[in-house]
Design a protein around this motif. Structure first.
Motif, PDB file in Angstrom:
ATOM      1  N   ASP B 164       0.747  -1.064  -0.161  1.00  0.00           N
ATOM      2  CA  ASP B 164      -0.034  -0.099  -0.171  1.00  0.00           C
ATOM      3  C   ASP B 164       0.874   1.414  -0.065  1.00  0.00           C
ATOM      4  O   ASP B 164       1.508   1.457   0.963  1.00  0.00           O
ATOM      5  CB  ASP B 164      -0.918   0.066   1.356  1.00  0.00           C
ATOM      6  N   GLU B 165       0.884   1.857  -1.157  1.00  0.00           N
ATOM      7  CA  GLU B 165       1.480   3.357  -1.267  1.00  0.00           C
ATOM      8  C   GLU B 165       3.154   3.042  -0.701  1.00  0.00           C
ATOM      9  O   GLU B 165       3.552   3.778   0.072  1.00  0.00           O
ATOM     10  CB  GLU B 165       0.892   4.224  -0.190  1.00  0.00           C
ATOM     11  N   PRO B 166       3.791   2.359  -1.379  1.00  0.00           N
ATOM     12  CA  PRO B 166       5.275   2.031  -0.816  1.00  0.00           C
ATOM     13  C   PRO B 166       6.222   3.185  -0.902  1.00  0.00           C
ATOM     14  O   PRO B 166       7.087   3.479  -0.397  1.00  0.00           O
ATOM     15  CB  PRO B 166       5.656   0.700  -1.713  1.00  0.00           C
ATOM     16  N   THR B 167       5.737   4.324  -1.778  1.00  0.00           N
ATOM     17  CA  THR B 167       6.656   5.577  -2.163  1.00  0.00           C
ATOM     18  C   THR B 167       6.018   6.493  -1.449  1.00  0.00           C
ATOM     19  O   THR B 167       6.927   7.712  -1.523  1.00  0.00           O
ATOM     20  CB  THR B 167       6.880   5.532  -3.580  1.00  0.00           C
ATOM     21  N   SER B 168       5.033   6.402  -0.615  1.00  0.00           N
ATOM     22  CA  SER B 168       4.765   7.896   0.006  1.00  0.00           C
ATOM     23  C   SER B 168       5.667   8.332   1.013  1.00  0.00           C
ATOM     24  O   SER B 168       6.331   7.477   1.671  1.00  0.00           O
ATOM     25  CB  SER B 168       3.287   7.498   0.596  1.00  0.00           C
ATOM     26  N   ASN B 169       5.715   9.557   1.214  1.00  0.00           N
ATOM     27  CA  ASN B 169       6.631  10.202   2.256  1.00  0.00           C
ATOM     28  C   ASN B 169       8.044   9.984   2.184  1.00  0.00           C
ATOM     29  O   ASN B 169       8.587  10.034   3.075  1.00  0.00           O
ATOM     30  CB  ASN B 169       6.011   9.794   3.756  1.00  0.00           C
ATOM     31  N   LEU B 170       8.572   9.477   1.050  1.00  0.00           N
ATOM     32  CA  LEU B 170      10.069   9.323   0.845  1.00  0.00           C
ATOM     33  C   LEU B 170      10.606  10.496   0.225  1.00  0.00           C
ATOM     34  O   LEU B 170       9.992  11.085  -0.778  1.00  0.00           O
ATOM     35  CB  LEU B 170      10.154   8.155   0.119  1.00  0.00           C
ATOM     36  N   ASP B 171      11.860  10.749   0.526  1.00  0.00           N
ATOM     37  CA  ASP B 171      12.459  11.928  -0.248  1.00  0.00           C
ATOM     38  C   ASP B 171      12.857  11.133  -1.822  1.00  0.00           C
ATOM     39  O   ASP B 171      13.044   9.774  -1.841  1.00  0.00           O
ATOM     40  CB  ASP B 171      13.700  12.404   0.392  1.00  0.00           C
ATOM     41  N   PRO B 172      13.218  12.160  -2.641  1.00  0.00           N
ATOM     42  CA  PRO B 172      13.294  11.495  -4.107  1.00  0.00           C
ATOM     43  C   PRO B 172      14.504  10.333  -3.967  1.00  0.00           C
ATOM     44  O   PRO B 172      14.104   9.362  -4.752  1.00  0.00           O
ATOM     45  CB  PRO B 172      13.849  12.751  -4.750  1.00  0.00           C
ATOM     46  N   ARG B 173      15.534  10.496  -2.989  1.00  0.00           N
ATOM     47  CA  ARG B 173      16.574   9.548  -3.608  1.00  0.00           C
ATOM     48  C   ARG B 173      15.969   7.934  -2.752  1.00  0.00           C
ATOM     49  O   ARG B 173      16.184   7.167  -3.437  1.00  0.00           O
ATOM     50  CB  ARG B 173      17.763   9.998  -2.919  1.00  0.00           C
ATOM     51  N   ALA B 174      15.693   8.253  -1.684  1.00  0.00           N
ATOM     52  CA  ALA B 174      14.893   7.031  -0.903  1.00  0.00           C
ATOM     53  C   ALA B 174      13.908   6.317  -1.849  1.00  0.00           C
ATOM     54  O   ALA B 174      13.814   5.323  -1.991  1.00  0.00           O
ATOM     55  CB  ALA B 174      14.352   7.470   0.669  1.00  0.00           C
ATOM     56  N   ARG B 175      13.162   7.357  -2.559  1.00  0.00           N
ATOM     57  CA  ARG B 175      11.959   6.623  -3.575  1.00  0.00           C
ATOM     58  C   ARG B 175      12.613   6.207  -4.767  1.00  0.00           C
ATOM     59  O   ARG B 175      12.189   4.787  -4.973  1.00  0.00           O
ATOM     60  CB  ARG B 175      11.152   7.759  -3.876  1.00  0.00           C
ATOM     61  N   ARG B 176      13.734   6.601  -5.066  1.00  0.00           N
ATOM     62  CA  ARG B 176      14.435   6.079  -6.199  1.00  0.00           C
ATOM     63  C   ARG B 176      15.091   4.799  -5.981  1.00  0.00           C
ATOM     64  O   ARG B 176      15.032   3.609  -6.732  1.00  0.00           O
ATOM     65  CB  ARG B 176      15.584   6.907  -6.798  1.00  0.00           C
ATOM     66  N   GLU B 177      15.523   4.454  -4.829  1.00  0.00           N
ATOM     67  CA  GLU B 177      16.364   3.307  -4.222  1.00  0.00           C
ATOM     68  C   GLU B 177      15.159   2.289  -4.140  1.00  0.00           C
ATOM     69  O   GLU B 177      15.390   1.126  -4.417  1.00  0.00           O
ATOM     70  CB  GLU B 177      16.852   3.497  -2.939  1.00  0.00           C
ATOM     71  N   ILE B 179      12.416   2.059  -5.593  1.00  0.00           N
ATOM     72  CA  ILE B 179      11.849   1.610  -6.878  1.00  0.00           C
ATOM     73  C   ILE B 179      12.775   0.476  -7.451  1.00  0.00           C
ATOM     74  O   ILE B 179      12.301  -0.374  -7.913  1.00  0.00           O
ATOM     75  CB  ILE B 179      11.634   2.748  -7.949  1.00  0.00           C
ATOM     76  N   GLY B 180      14.163   0.968  -7.457  1.00  0.00           N
ATOM     77  CA  GLY B 180      15.142   0.060  -7.773  1.00  0.00           C
ATOM     78  C   GLY B 180      14.860  -1.171  -7.104  1.00  0.00           C
ATOM     79  O   GLY B 180      15.155  -2.602  -7.656  1.00  0.00           O
ATOM     80  N   LEU B 181      14.594  -1.205  -5.871  1.00  0.00           N
ATOM     81  CA  LEU B 181      14.567  -2.748  -4.927  1.00  0.00           C
ATOM     82  C   LEU B 181      13.222  -3.404  -5.494  1.00  0.00           C
ATOM     83  O   LEU B 181      13.337  -4.642  -5.711  1.00  0.00           O
ATOM     84  CB  LEU B 181      14.151  -2.251  -3.616  1.00  0.00           C
ATOM     85  N   LEU B 182      12.248  -2.654  -5.909  1.00  0.00           N
ATOM     86  CA  LEU B 182      11.082  -3.393  -6.087  1.00  0.00           C
ATOM     87  C   LEU B 182      11.069  -3.841  -7.509  1.00  0.00           C
ATOM     88  O   LEU B 182      10.393  -5.067  -7.700  1.00  0.00           O
ATOM     89  CB  LEU B 182       9.737  -2.186  -6.125  1.00  0.00           C
ATOM     90  N   LYS B 183      11.939  -3.154  -8.550  1.00  0.00           N
ATOM     91  CA  LYS B 183      11.992  -3.563  -9.834  1.00  0.00           C
ATOM     92  C   LYS B 183      12.759  -5.200  -9.802  1.00  0.00           C
ATOM     93  O   LYS B 183      12.515  -5.821 -10.669  1.00  0.00           O
ATOM     94  CB  LYS B 183      12.877  -2.762 -10.646  1.00  0.00           C
ATOM     95  N   ARG B 184      13.704  -5.305  -8.676  1.00  0.00           N
ATOM     96  CA  ARG B 184      14.484  -6.518  -8.710  1.00  0.00           C
ATOM     97  C   ARG B 184      13.648  -7.755  -8.327  1.00  0.00           C
ATOM     98  O   ARG B 184      13.935  -8.911  -8.343  1.00  0.00           O
ATOM     99  CB  ARG B 184      15.609  -6.261  -7.823  1.00  0.00           C
ATOM    100  N   PHE B 185      12.535  -7.611  -7.400  1.00  0.00           N
ATOM    101  CA  PHE B 185      11.820  -8.530  -6.832  1.00  0.00           C
ATOM    102  C   PHE B 185      11.329  -9.451  -7.986  1.00  0.00           C
ATOM    103  O   PHE B 185      10.930  -8.840  -9.020  1.00  0.00           O
ATOM    104  CB  PHE B 185      10.603  -7.828  -6.227  1.00  0.00           C
ATOM    105  N   GLU B 186      11.191 -10.778  -7.853  1.00  0.00           N
ATOM    106  CA  GLU B 186      10.547 -11.771  -8.613  1.00  0.00           C
ATOM    107  C   GLU B 186       9.148 -12.150  -7.924  1.00  0.00           C
ATOM    108  O   GLU B 186       8.669 -12.997  -8.857  1.00  0.00           O
ATOM    109  CB  GLU B 186      11.493 -12.846  -8.903  1.00  0.00           C
TER     110      GLU B 186
END
Lengths: 270, 250, 351
Positions: B164-177, B179-186
């Protein structure tokens, strides 16, 4: 409002202090807790006019503060902040017990002043020690110690949960108080009615949060039992710490060391 | 093992006071898919997620996770297979230390100590939070809290993740990181979000909810490029697909 | 009104701690039996809520000064006696450890004064009787005020009783009582108003929350039993402590006459009482051969002397020389202790 941030700061600061790794911090939390209890009982069981016999007990908090790398001035400030109640109760003694017990030069010292001083010294010793305990052990470890010493799991879990959410809710309360004070003028808006709905709002949010946490717990297999996996092991140093200090406290309780010392000095002077 | 890992069939739900929240939602998610669940506030995303997580039981219709239909009886089994990451990490991280929180589910599932340890290590490793292991949750930054919150469900090796809203309230860099993490998940994953740029990065498929019903379901690129459709759903094109305000390029 | 370790004797602190330990044990067991696992996070978060709420101030009507809530009554209304008691006990434990409000051994006293009376006495016996069933604005107001006043009065009485039984403070029982009760009457009224404001707010916004504790028959029947058990434990401990006194003070009448006559006479029974306490403590906790007994130069401020030599000569036997050596010795030891501390810190910093 300033009290909110400062209390939070206090909890935070003590918590941070407990994350050090000095030899005191590394001791088993149980031995620190037990030694502290023996310390407090020894002090409290002393006669109420006793001052000199209290003095050597100062070595224990001093020991913890020195080896535990704790900031003395900060702890002193906390002790002073907590002092008013003991002071208010104790300050009556000098007025109620005016029997002169001994003279220093021309000045007569009454029993009441003695017992008042005794109360304040006891207060300082016990409070310093409890603060030093938490600052060298950390709250979670104290809770583990309590559980191992037989305090019911349910109550320990309650303590841990409470501590965890102090930080979250205090910040929430702080934000609300700040929002109120920014729009309150001349003391208007600080009354009970506003307070009631403010606290009520905070309460409802808290209840919602409890529900969300419960869901989060359920979705990870919570079945009513909290499992805590903390290995606690007592080693030789722990046993040495506990037995050494306990023996010293009992010794200091039984023999008034300063008297013997003072006698020696005044004997020499004569 | 079924190819369809999450199946929602004609799901309906009304709040106790009678307000309808979901009116006949149906979709199917297959193994390894990554789905964004989008829609304006009050569209029914959270209610849907609560059903998927086994916190609400369907009033009418059906929810199947793996092979199991979700009923009162199967809730404990269903919960073993799903990992639910909540919007506010403070709700999810309730134990004294990060370690305890990540070990919470494995301990509840009754694994032996060595296995619990291994699972905690793996989960923290996956989210890159090994160094946070012995920290209390209130000493973590917002980004760190998110990572640890994800680790707390990874440690139970769920077959499907709901977020549920994994990227809310994150600063841009934390959000970017993140997103990178979520992309790697299988893992199979369903992510409810307003962050459409993130959806564009992470999810191959997007479902738009409006007033408790699905109004669109298809490849993310198609749906998020369809301005009219997004407008109907109370949404806007992802910023990256919008014109540049400086050079007025479309 | 948190009691500090410095104000109580080990016997009083120990007895109260034992009583609260019993109640916490019982409460935790009962809670587990109820098997409602929603309560676990609910209690924890509400504990934190009390903490946070205590940090928000409000202006006390007509005075201009500011106050904050105690919270025991609000918790009881939301959670019922048993869970509320455990939450308050946990709040007080944390206040002891982090804010030096109270003390480790005084924790029992504080839990009795600030949690037991509100959760197990005032809530079920007063609030619930008035506003438990179908509450309305007036019932909530009257119930909250009555229950808050009662719990604070009982709490204040607890403080006075514990202080007096401990004998560290000189304040005569009745004077202290006359000082404490009226102050806490005022505090009780304010607390009651605030409690009513919060409870009314919750009742209006989410009435089902209050119904949770108010209407369930099973909760009511068990909580009444809990009250009785808790009270029985409390009474047994207090009774035991008091019978201790009674046996040490065979002439109860004489005692009460002394008390009525004023403070000079009051001292005699008090001293005797505390001498007994001291004796029991020494016998129970420390080596029986208390080596200072026969030694005149050291026993100067021991209680035995005061008992043996009678009330007025109590301090006559003190000789200035020994007191002075006490002071010198005390100062020296303290200096020594600080020096050791300084040395240890140096050592610590080097390593």
């Amino acid at each position: 409002m300033s009290t909110i941030s400062s209390s939070l700061f206090d909890v935070n600061h003590l918590d941070a202090l407990s994350n050090q790794t000095t030899c005191i911090h590394r001791l088993d939390p149980r031995v620190k807790l037990l030694a502290t209890v023996v310390f407090i009982v020894s002090i409290m069981s002393l006669d109420r006019y006793q001052i000199s016999a209290l003095m050597p007990f100062a070595i224990y908090p001093i020991f913890l503060i020195a080896l535990g790398n704790l900031p003395f001035k900060y702890l002193l400030r906390k002790v002073l902040l907590a002092a008013p109640f003991a002071f208010l109760i104790g300050i009556w003694n000098p007025f109620l017990d005016s029997n002169v017990s001994f003279h220093i030069g021309p000045v007569g010292i009454s029993g009441g002043w003695l017992s008042f001083a005794s109360i304040m010294i006891r207060f300082a010793l016990t409070v310093f020690t409890v603060l030093a305990l938490i600052a060298t052990t950390g709250f979670n470890a104290v809770c583990m110690a309590l559980e191992r010493l037989g305090v019911p799991r349910g109550f320990v879990v309650q303590l841990l949960f409470l501590y965890r959410y102090i930080f979250v809710l205090t910040e929430e309360a702080g934000r609300m108080a700040r929002a109120r004070s920014l729009r309150s003028f001349d003391g208007k808006g600080m009354g009970i009615r506003v307070f009631g709905s403010m606290i009520g709002n905070l309460l409802l949010r808290t209840l919602d949060r409890a529900q969300r946490i419960h869901i989060a717990m359920l979705s990870r297999g919570f079945d009513g039992e909290i499992r805590l996996a903390y290995p606690l092991k007592v080693n030789r140093r722990d046993i040495l710490f506990l037995s050494g200090w306990t023996a010293l406290f009992i010794l200091l309780r039984l023999f008034n060391l300063p008297y013997l010392l003072g006698d020696m000095f005044s004997g020499l002077a004569k | 093992m079924s190819h369809h890992i999450v199946e929602v069939i004609d799901l309906e739900y009304s709040y106790p006071d009678g307000t309808p929240a979901l009116g006949g939602v149906s979709f199917t998610v297959t193994h390894g898919e990554s789905v964004a669940l989008v829609g304006s506030n009050g569209a029914g995303k959270s209610t849907l997620l609560l059903h998927l997580a086994g916190c609400l039981v369907p009033q009418s219709g059906e929810v199947r996770i793996g092979h199991l239909p979700l009923t009162k009886k199967t809730i404990p089994q269903v919960r073993r297979n799903i990992g639910m990451v909540f919007q506010d990490p403070d709700d999810q991280l309730f134990m004294p230390l990060v370690y305890d929180d990540v070990a919470f589910a494995p301990l509840n599932l009754g694994f032996p100590p060595e296995e619990v340890e291994q699972r905690v290590v793996n989960a923290l490793n996956t989210v890159g939070a090994t160094h946070l292991r012995n920290r209390p949750p209130y000493r973590l930054s917002g980004g760190e809290k998110r990572r640890v919150a994800i680790a707390t469900v990874l440690s139970m090796s769920p077959s499907v993740l709901f977020m549920d809203e994994p990227t809310s309230n994150l600063d841009p860099r934390a959000r970017r990181e993140l997103i990178g993490l979520l992309k790697r998940f299988e893992h199979t994953r369903i992510i409810a979000t307003h962050d459409l740029d993130m959806a564009l990065d992470v999810c191959t498929r997007t479902i738009i909810l409006k007033n408790g019903s699905v109004i669109a379901d298809g490849p993310t690129v198609d749906i998020l490029g369809n301005e009219k459709l997004l407008h109907t759903g109370g949404l806007e094109k992802p910023l990256r697909l919008q014109g540049c305000p400086v050079c007025n390029n479309n | 009104m948190h009691m500090a370790d410095a104000l109580i004797s080990p016997a009083v602190g120990g007895a109260m701690l034992a009583a609260t330990a019993g109640m916490v044990l019982h409460g935790a067991k009962k809670l587990k039996e109820d098997m409602d696992d929603r309560v676990v996070p609910l209690m924890g978060v509400l504990g934190a809520f009390i903490f946070a709420a205590q940090m928000i101030n409000f202006t006390i009507p007509a005075t201009g000064s500011s106050g904050h809530i105690g919270g025991g009554m609000i918790l009881a209304v939301l959670l019922g006696s048993n869970a509320a008691f455990l939450v308050m006990a946990s709040v007080l434990t944390i206040q002891t450890l982090f804010f030096a409000d109270g003390g480790l051994l005084a924790l029992g006293c504080n839990i009795i004064n600030l949690a037991f009376f509100s959760c197990f006495m005032a809530y079920p016996l007063i609030y619930k009787k008035i506003a438990g069933k179908d509450p309305n604005r007036n019932r909530i107001l009257i119930g909250s005020i009555a229950a808050s006043i009662a719990s604070l009065q009982m709490g204040a009485f607890g403080v006075v009783l514990e202080t007096w039984l401990s004998g560290v403070s000189e304040i005569p029982f009745t004077s202290f009582l006359l000082l404490m009760q009226p102050i806490h009457l005022a505090i009780g009224i304010v607390e009651g108003l605030v409690t009513a404001a919060v409870v009314t707010f919750v009742w209006k916004a989410r009435p089902e929350i209050l119904e949770l504790t108010g209407s369930s028959a099973s909760i009511r029947s068990t909580s009444m039993k809990k009250v009785l058990v808790g009270f029985a434990v409390f009474a047994a401990v207090i009774g035991g402590t008091l019978s201790w006194f009674a046996s040490a003070n065979p002439d109860g009448l004489e005692w009460s006459i002394y008390r009525a006559a004023g403070k000079e006479e009051l001292k005699a029974p008090e001293t005797r009482l505390h001498a007994l306490f001291a004796k029991i403590q020494e016998k129970a906790a420390f080596l029986p051969g208390y080596s200072f007994k026969g030694n005149d130069s050291v026993k100067s401020d021991g209680k035995e002397v005061r008992v043996e030599s009678g009330k007025d000569e109590a301090w006559g036997s003190v000789n200035a020389g020994t007191s002075l050596s006490g002071l010198i010795g005390g100062a020296t030891t303290l200096l020594l202790a600080f020096f050791i501390g300084w040395f240890l810190r140096k050592l610590q910093n080097r390593s």
